[in-house]
Design a protein around this motif. Structure first.
Motif, mmCIF file in Angstrom:
data_model
loop_
_atom_site.group_PDB
_atom_site.id
_atom_site.type_symbol
_atom_site.label_atom_id
_atom_site.label_comp_id
_atom_site.label_asym_id
_atom_site.label_seq_id
_atom_site.Cartn_x
_atom_site.Cartn_y
_atom_site.Cartn_z
ATOM 1 N N ARG A 268 0.777 -1.229 0.053
ATOM 2 C CA ARG A 268 -0.108 -0.080 0.096
ATOM 3 C C ARG A 268 0.695 1.211 -0.017
ATOM 4 O O ARG A 268 0.629 2.137 -0.703
ATOM 5 C CB ARG A 268 -1.043 -0.177 1.153
ATOM 6 C CG ARG A 268 -1.763 1.199 1.385
ATOM 7 C CD ARG A 268 -2.406 1.589 0.175
ATOM 8 N NE ARG A 268 -3.443 0.573 -0.121
ATOM 9 C CZ ARG A 268 -4.204 0.622 -1.471
ATOM 10 N NH1 ARG A 268 -3.823 1.639 -2.340
ATOM 11 N NH2 ARG A 268 -5.177 -0.244 -1.623
ATOM 12 N N ARG A 269 1.913 1.194 0.560
ATOM 13 C CA ARG A 269 2.902 2.556 0.737
ATOM 14 C C ARG A 269 3.534 2.705 -0.551
ATOM 15 O O ARG A 269 3.224 3.715 -0.941
ATOM 16 C CB ARG A 269 3.942 2.194 2.014
ATOM 17 C CG ARG A 269 4.856 3.322 2.029
ATOM 18 C CD ARG A 269 6.097 2.898 2.806
ATOM 19 N NE ARG A 269 6.937 1.924 2.231
ATOM 20 C CZ ARG A 269 7.823 2.324 1.325
ATOM 21 N NH1 ARG A 269 7.963 3.622 0.915
ATOM 22 N NH2 ARG A 269 8.557 1.370 0.768
ATOM 23 N N ASN A 272 0.814 3.786 -3.162
ATOM 24 C CA ASN A 272 0.460 5.558 -3.086
ATOM 25 C C ASN A 272 1.367 6.310 -3.304
ATOM 26 O O ASN A 272 0.962 7.546 -3.719
ATOM 27 C CB ASN A 272 -0.228 5.428 -1.559
ATOM 28 C CG ASN A 272 -1.406 5.023 -1.241
ATOM 29 O OD1 ASN A 272 -2.242 4.272 -2.031
ATOM 30 N ND2 ASN A 272 -1.451 4.591 0.053
ATOM 31 N N ASP A 275 4.083 6.446 -9.251
ATOM 32 C CA ASP A 275 3.048 6.371 -10.387
ATOM 33 C C ASP A 275 3.191 5.268 -11.184
ATOM 34 O O ASP A 275 2.177 4.982 -11.854
ATOM 35 C CB ASP A 275 3.210 7.639 -11.608
ATOM 36 C CG ASP A 275 3.150 8.872 -10.792
ATOM 37 O OD1 ASP A 275 2.226 8.858 -9.843
ATOM 38 O OD2 ASP A 275 3.563 9.923 -11.028
ATOM 39 N N LYS A 311 -3.401 -3.417 -6.428
ATOM 40 C CA LYS A 311 -3.637 -2.062 -5.701
ATOM 41 C C LYS A 311 -2.984 -1.000 -6.715
ATOM 42 O O LYS A 311 -3.721 0.137 -6.556
ATOM 43 C CB LYS A 311 -2.675 -1.857 -4.347
ATOM 44 C CG LYS A 311 -3.366 -2.790 -3.075
ATOM 45 C CD LYS A 311 -2.232 -2.674 -1.964
ATOM 46 C CE LYS A 311 -2.916 -3.664 -1.007
ATOM 47 N NZ LYS A 311 -2.182 -4.065 0.142
ATOM 48 N N LEU A 315 -5.882 2.121 -8.643
ATOM 49 C CA LEU A 315 -5.348 3.201 -8.660
ATOM 50 C C LEU A 315 -5.273 3.844 -10.070
ATOM 51 O O LEU A 315 -4.910 5.200 -10.110
ATOM 52 C CB LEU A 315 -4.288 3.732 -7.872
ATOM 53 C CG LEU A 315 -4.458 3.532 -6.232
ATOM 54 C CD1 LEU A 315 -3.000 3.571 -5.507
ATOM 55 C CD2 LEU A 315 -5.520 4.216 -5.636
ATOM 56 N N LYS A 317 -2.754 2.922 -12.027
ATOM 57 C CA LYS A 317 -1.372 3.006 -12.296
ATOM 58 C C LYS A 317 -0.806 1.818 -12.611
ATOM 59 O O LYS A 317 -1.206 0.752 -12.549
ATOM 60 C CB LYS A 317 -0.818 3.476 -11.023
ATOM 61 C CG LYS A 317 -1.181 4.569 -10.123
ATOM 62 C CD LYS A 317 -0.402 4.848 -8.982
ATOM 63 C CE LYS A 317 -0.709 6.226 -8.212
ATOM 64 N NZ LYS A 317 -0.177 6.535 -6.796
#
Length: 386
Positions: A268-269, A272, A275, A311, A315, A317
């Protein structure tokens, strides 16, 4: 007009069933395992005799096995569909997927999946959440520890009830929701991260940062060895034996939860903060078979990559996978030359062409980042020309 995309997300909660509900869950586990083995046996016999693929429906077995009528009918249907999908994967790619095998009560996971039915009369659904529980078909209202609530536009699809080796019950609720694709920002070398697998550090990124997670199994190895020695001195089947076995199972479950917690937080880090992420298609199974490389699978790098992939995709990405035969370690990041004479154990090496001293792991991660951006640009040009 931008097309919407459908995603699936899962909320896993701990169940606190009554003794009667726990017995019902255990009976469903046994019924689903029995049905799977019967269907697989009949399919193998039918294929041997006719050279054709056919899986009977669950209704065929209820006459000879009346106990199946007491189980959740949707759970039996899911067994049929799961076996059908397993054969589809096997026939599509036998080199990657193995032939479906029989399930054992001792080795296989205790779980079953039931579908959420939406009634036409508008009276509700067969599965729904309450303030402190979940209503499940035939089990009724089961108390649950709901640490997270679904959003109001999510649609409940399935519920999977599972039981761990330590006797805990869980329910995994799968929800579907739609989102409009966000505008993708073209990744640049400054906003893209390359990850190179490291046996001692878990991974080294293109900035030289190492993850260095705790070795959970190694830290608990002494305690686990002592507990197993105590178990070996006890009489199998006795009360002390069962209690000691339960303690060992709880310790293994605790180690697994520690590993999953780190993998989720770290993925998750990264998702976020960056990109785009570039990784190498490393075959961890073959790597783990090499004796000198130690316990490759214990760190969970393969699961980390899958967590990171979904994840990033949610997003909007890119998750870029570089071909596994790309010489990321032997290629100089500054001049691009390939050093074929690089020793396998060299942590630092000097490029014979440009004379630059390179850190082996960081250089490999930087090469993965650059190669991933090249692949991404090529795929975007190909998509634009199509």
């Amino acid at each position: 007009m931008a097309q919407t995309k459908t995603w699936n997300t899962t909320i896993k909660v701990r169940l606190d069933p009554t003794p009667a509900q726990a017995a019902f869950f255990d009976e469903n586990f046994n019924c689903c395992r029995y049905l799977w083995n019967q269907m697989l046996s009949d399919q193998i016999r039918f294929y041997t005799e006719t050279d054709a693929h056919f899986i009977p429906t669950p209704a065929k077995y209820k006459k000879d096995a009346p106990f199946l009528k007491e189980a959740d009918s949707n759970a039996l249907v899911s067994v049929h569909q799961n076996l059908h999908k397993a054969f589809q994967r096997f026939f599509s790619n036998p080199s990657r997927y193995r032939h479906p095998t029989f399930k054992s009560k001792k080795r296989c996971k205790n779980s079953y999946t039931t579908y959420c039915q939406y009634y036409r009369s508008g009276k509700g659904t067969s599965i729904y959440l309450t303030k402190d529980g979940i209503r499940l078909p035939k089990a009724g209202l089961v108390k649950a520890r709901l640490h997270r609530r679904p959003l109001h536009w999510w649609t409940l699809k399935t519920a999977t009830i599972s039981k761990t080796s330590s006797g805990k019950y869980y329910c995994s609720l799968v929800f579907a929701y739609t989102t409009k694709p966000s505008r993708q920002i073209p990744p640049t070398p400054e906003t893209t991260l390359g990850l190179n697998y490291s046996l001692s550090h878990f991974y080294i990124d293109s900035n030289g940062h190492a993850a260095d997670p705790p070795h959970w199994l190694a830290r608990s190895q002494d305690k686990l060895r002592y507990m197993q020695q105590q178990l070996a001195r006890m009489q199998p089947g006795s009360r002390n034996y069962e209690q000691q076995l339960y303690k060992i199972q709880r310790l293994h479950e605790h180690i697994s939860n520690q590993r999953k917690d780190f993998l989720h937080k770290e993925s998750r880090r990264i998702a976020n903060a960056w990109d785009a992420v570039c990784v190498k298609d490393t075959n961890l199974v073959k790597m783990s078979q090499a004796i000198k490389l130690g316990h490759v699978m214990d760190a969970g790098y393969g699961r980390f990559r899958s967590y990171l992939q979904y994840k990033l995709e949610r997003l909007g990405k890119p998750y870029i996978v570089v071909e596994k035969y790309f010489p990321s370690t032997k290629t100089c990041h500054h001049c691009g030359s390939v050093n074929e004479a690089l020793p396998a154990g060299a942590k630092r090496w000097t490029c014979p062409i440009c004379g630059t001293t390179l850190d082996r792991a960081k250089n490999a991660a930087q090469n993965l980042r650059d190669q991933g951006l090249v692949q991404y640009s090529a795929s975007q040009r190909q998509r634009a020309s199509a």
